[in-house]
Design a protein around this motif. Structure first.
Motif, mmCIF file in Angstrom:
data_model
loop_
_atom_site.group_PDB
_atom_site.id
_atom_site.type_symbol
_atom_site.label_atom_id
_atom_site.label_comp_id
_atom_site.label_asym_id
_atom_site.label_seq_id
_atom_site.Cartn_x
_atom_site.Cartn_y
_atom_site.Cartn_z
ATOM 1 N N UNK A 267 0.811 -1.215 0.000
ATOM 2 C CA UNK A 267 0.000 0.000 0.000
ATOM 3 C C UNK A 267 0.843 1.263 0.000
ATOM 4 N N UNK A 268 1.953 1.215 0.719
ATOM 5 C CA UNK A 268 2.804 2.399 0.862
ATOM 6 C C UNK A 268 4.184 1.926 1.277
ATOM 7 N N UNK A 269 5.226 2.577 0.806
ATOM 8 C CA UNK A 269 6.585 2.191 1.172
ATOM 9 C C UNK A 269 7.416 3.426 1.460
ATOM 10 N N UNK A 270 8.439 3.241 2.263
ATOM 11 C CA UNK A 270 9.355 4.315 2.633
ATOM 12 C C UNK A 270 10.720 3.706 2.867
ATOM 13 N N UNK A 271 11.709 4.524 3.062
ATOM 14 C CA UNK A 271 13.064 4.054 3.292
ATOM 15 C C UNK A 271 13.120 3.232 4.579
ATOM 16 N N UNK A 272 13.295 1.917 4.435
ATOM 17 C CA UNK A 272 13.395 1.059 5.603
ATOM 18 C C UNK A 272 12.124 0.352 5.990
ATOM 19 N N UNK A 273 11.032 0.518 5.220
ATOM 20 C CA UNK A 273 9.810 -0.174 5.604
ATOM 21 C C UNK A 273 8.674 0.033 4.637
ATOM 22 N N UNK A 274 7.547 -0.605 4.925
ATOM 23 C CA UNK A 274 6.372 -0.477 4.073
ATOM 24 C C UNK A 274 5.131 -0.923 4.826
ATOM 25 N N UNK A 275 3.968 -0.572 4.258
ATOM 26 C CA UNK A 275 2.683 -1.062 4.736
ATOM 27 C C UNK A 275 2.081 -1.942 3.659
ATOM 28 N N UNK A 338 -6.611 -8.204 5.637
ATOM 29 C CA UNK A 338 -5.841 -7.825 6.817
ATOM 30 C C UNK A 338 -4.645 -6.993 6.373
ATOM 31 N N UNK A 339 -4.116 -6.202 7.274
ATOM 32 C CA UNK A 339 -3.007 -5.314 6.956
ATOM 33 C C UNK A 339 -1.855 -5.497 7.916
ATOM 34 N N UNK A 340 -0.717 -4.919 7.555
ATOM 35 C CA UNK A 340 0.468 -5.036 8.395
ATOM 36 C C UNK A 340 1.481 -3.958 8.031
ATOM 37 N N UNK A 341 2.388 -3.716 8.936
ATOM 38 C CA UNK A 341 3.561 -2.895 8.656
ATOM 39 C C UNK A 341 4.787 -3.771 8.793
ATOM 40 N N UNK A 342 5.868 -3.389 8.131
ATOM 41 C CA UNK A 342 7.080 -4.204 8.149
ATOM 42 C C UNK A 342 8.301 -3.321 7.950
ATOM 43 N N UNK A 343 9.416 -3.730 8.512
ATOM 44 C CA UNK A 343 10.703 -3.155 8.167
ATOM 45 C C UNK A 343 11.260 -3.936 6.987
ATOM 46 N N UNK A 344 12.062 -3.283 6.163
ATOM 47 C CA UNK A 344 12.509 -3.921 4.936
ATOM 48 C C UNK A 344 13.790 -3.284 4.442
ATOM 49 N N UNK A 345 14.617 -4.115 3.804
ATOM 50 C CA UNK A 345 15.821 -3.615 3.143
ATOM 51 C C UNK A 345 15.565 -3.341 1.671
ATOM 52 N N UNK A 346 14.303 -3.402 1.266
ATOM 53 C CA UNK A 346 13.946 -3.126 -0.122
ATOM 54 C C UNK A 346 13.195 -4.244 -0.799
ATOM 55 N N UNK A 347 13.191 -5.444 -0.213
ATOM 56 C CA UNK A 347 12.444 -6.567 -0.779
ATOM 57 C C UNK A 347 11.070 -6.620 -0.128
ATOM 58 N N UNK A 348 10.167 -5.758 -0.593
ATOM 59 C CA UNK A 348 8.854 -5.633 0.037
ATOM 60 C C UNK A 348 7.904 -6.759 -0.338
ATOM 61 N N UNK A 349 8.220 -7.504 -1.396
ATOM 62 C CA UNK A 349 7.330 -8.563 -1.851
ATOM 63 C C UNK A 349 7.837 -9.928 -1.406
ATOM 64 N N UNK A 350 6.940 -10.915 -1.296
ATOM 65 C CA UNK A 350 7.326 -12.241 -0.811
ATOM 66 C C UNK A 350 8.216 -13.000 -1.793
ATOM 67 N N UNK A 351 8.799 -14.062 -1.300
ATOM 68 C CA UNK A 351 9.506 -15.028 -2.133
ATOM 69 C C UNK A 351 8.533 -16.164 -2.433
ATOM 70 N N UNK A 352 8.270 -16.439 -3.686
ATOM 71 C CA UNK A 352 7.383 -17.536 -4.042
ATOM 72 C C UNK A 352 5.912 -17.169 -3.890
ATOM 73 N N UNK A 353 5.093 -18.196 -3.774
ATOM 74 C CA UNK A 353 3.653 -18.055 -3.819
ATOM 75 C C UNK A 353 3.083 -17.602 -2.475
ATOM 76 N N UNK A 354 2.101 -16.708 -2.536
ATOM 77 C CA UNK A 354 1.269 -16.373 -1.383
ATOM 78 C C UNK A 354 -0.003 -17.205 -1.520
ATOM 79 N N UNK A 355 -0.363 -17.980 -0.500
ATOM 80 C CA UNK A 355 -1.507 -18.858 -0.663
ATOM 81 C C UNK A 355 -2.260 -19.126 0.606
#
Length: 358
Positions: A267-275, A338-355
């Protein structure tokens, strides 16, 4: 003839990148919808996703057209490679979908696929033989009845010219073809035989419009091909030619369950994290009583707060979010989120399938 020692077949590409890695499937929010584009011959969005996906959740295309499309239309569109749709098309084509926008569903999709209309000769291509019969594969991530209208560009069309309806000729219509693999599985698809016209050579494009009979929603798929004696080989993506294939991660993808489908978006991303958010869809005809969603986060990503869901994590880093009491039941053809916030080094998307999982 295609020099097969230099090219990987589509089956080999799928076995390496899709079957072992799984495909991260991300869609927009709203009413539960069908999703799908051509897997054989691969559409621009499908093959660019295969070209770009890495084992960390990041996107790193090797194909210049795919890289330019990623730069212009963004990662969310590419991760949502199934969602080239117009929810109100109702089977309309010429006179409704403007010339030059056929590969982006007339720019009416929830996501920006406009970059995939680019008139250029370096999109990933599938190599075919004129006059042969090929097996079309079209993703059935969410299965629905309807027609598949298959068009081929007329002789003399150039990939460096804008694609318009006058460039196309209808060569086949298929109604409710059989399916292989479960809807919602990475490799699940509709399939049918397509007799390719004889006397063709050089570059062409196969355009497929999936017209649902239970909804006004239509899907649009542009597949670049070349008639050069090939047998489904794919060039211009990671793992083809002299490019070294990406080593897939060892984490197995979650197993799709029943009529539940999970779709992930940033939904939204910033330096070091995203929603982020995940929409849980019920494609069944009965209420879904209880649900759980699982995925492997991108490298360097750690979830913080989660709302409208209950989070747990496995020893291998796999995340599972289950329903809470107020959103336990998902109505038929409906969804909850459902929603969440996360810290990230830039890989905001999952690895592989979301199911969805049991």
């Amino acid at each position: 003839m295609v020099r097969r020692s230099r090219y990987l077949s589509l089956a080999a590409v799928l076995a390496t990148l899709l079957g072992a890695l799984g495909v991260t499937v991300l869609f927009g929010q709203g009413r539960a919808e069908a999703h799908g584009v051509a897997m054989m011959p691969g559409s621009r969005t499908y093959l660019c996703q295969l070209d770009a996906i890495t084992g960390t959740g990041a996107l790193d295309p090797t194909n210049p057209a795919c890289q330019d499309a990623l730069d212009e239309s963004g990662a969310t569109a590419l991760y949502n490679w199934f969602a080239v749709l117009d929810s109100k098309a109702g089977g309309r084509g010429a006179g409704y979908v403007p010339d030059g926008t056929l590969c982006s569903a007339g720019d009416r999709s929830p996501y920006d696929f406009s970059a995939y209309n680019a008139a250029r000769a370096d999109w990933p291509r599938t190599h075919l033989t004129s006059g042969a019969t090929m097996k079309v594969q079209y993703s059935n991530w969410a299965a629905h009845p309807g027609d598949f209208r298959v068009y081929l560009t007329k002789p003399g069309w150039s990939p460096t010219s804008e694609l318009g309806w006058d460039d196309l000729q209808l060569i086949q219509t298929v109604t409710n073809p059989p399916q292989q693999g479960s809807p919602g599985a990475s490799g699940g698809h509709y399939y049918w035989d397509l007799a390719l016209p004889s006397g063709r050579s050089g570059d062409a494009l196969i355009f497929i419009q999936w017209v649902r009979s239970d909804s006004q929603e239509n899907f649009f798929s542009c597949s670049d091909v070349v008639f050069d004696g090939g047998n489904g080989e794919v060039t211009g993506i990671r793992g083809s030619g002299s490019t070294t294939p990406t080593t897939p991660p060892t984490t197995p993808p979650p197993t799709h369950t029943g009529d539940c489908m999970a779709v992930y978006s940033v939904q939204n991303s910033w330096n070091g994290g995203f929603q982020g958010s995940v929409e849980v869809m019920n494609h069944g005809t009965e209420p879904l009583n209880g649900w759980a969603v699982q995925w492997q986060p991108g490298a360097g990503t750690t979830l913080g707060s989660v709302w409208n869901g209950s989070l747990s994590s496995g020893d291998d880093g796999t995340l599972t979010v289950r329903n809470v009491e107020h959103n336990r039941v998902v109505p038929p053809d409906g969804s909850v989120s459902f929603g969440f916030t996360a810290t990230s080094t830039g890989n905001d998307f999952p690895v592989g399938t979301v199911g969805c999982v049991a």
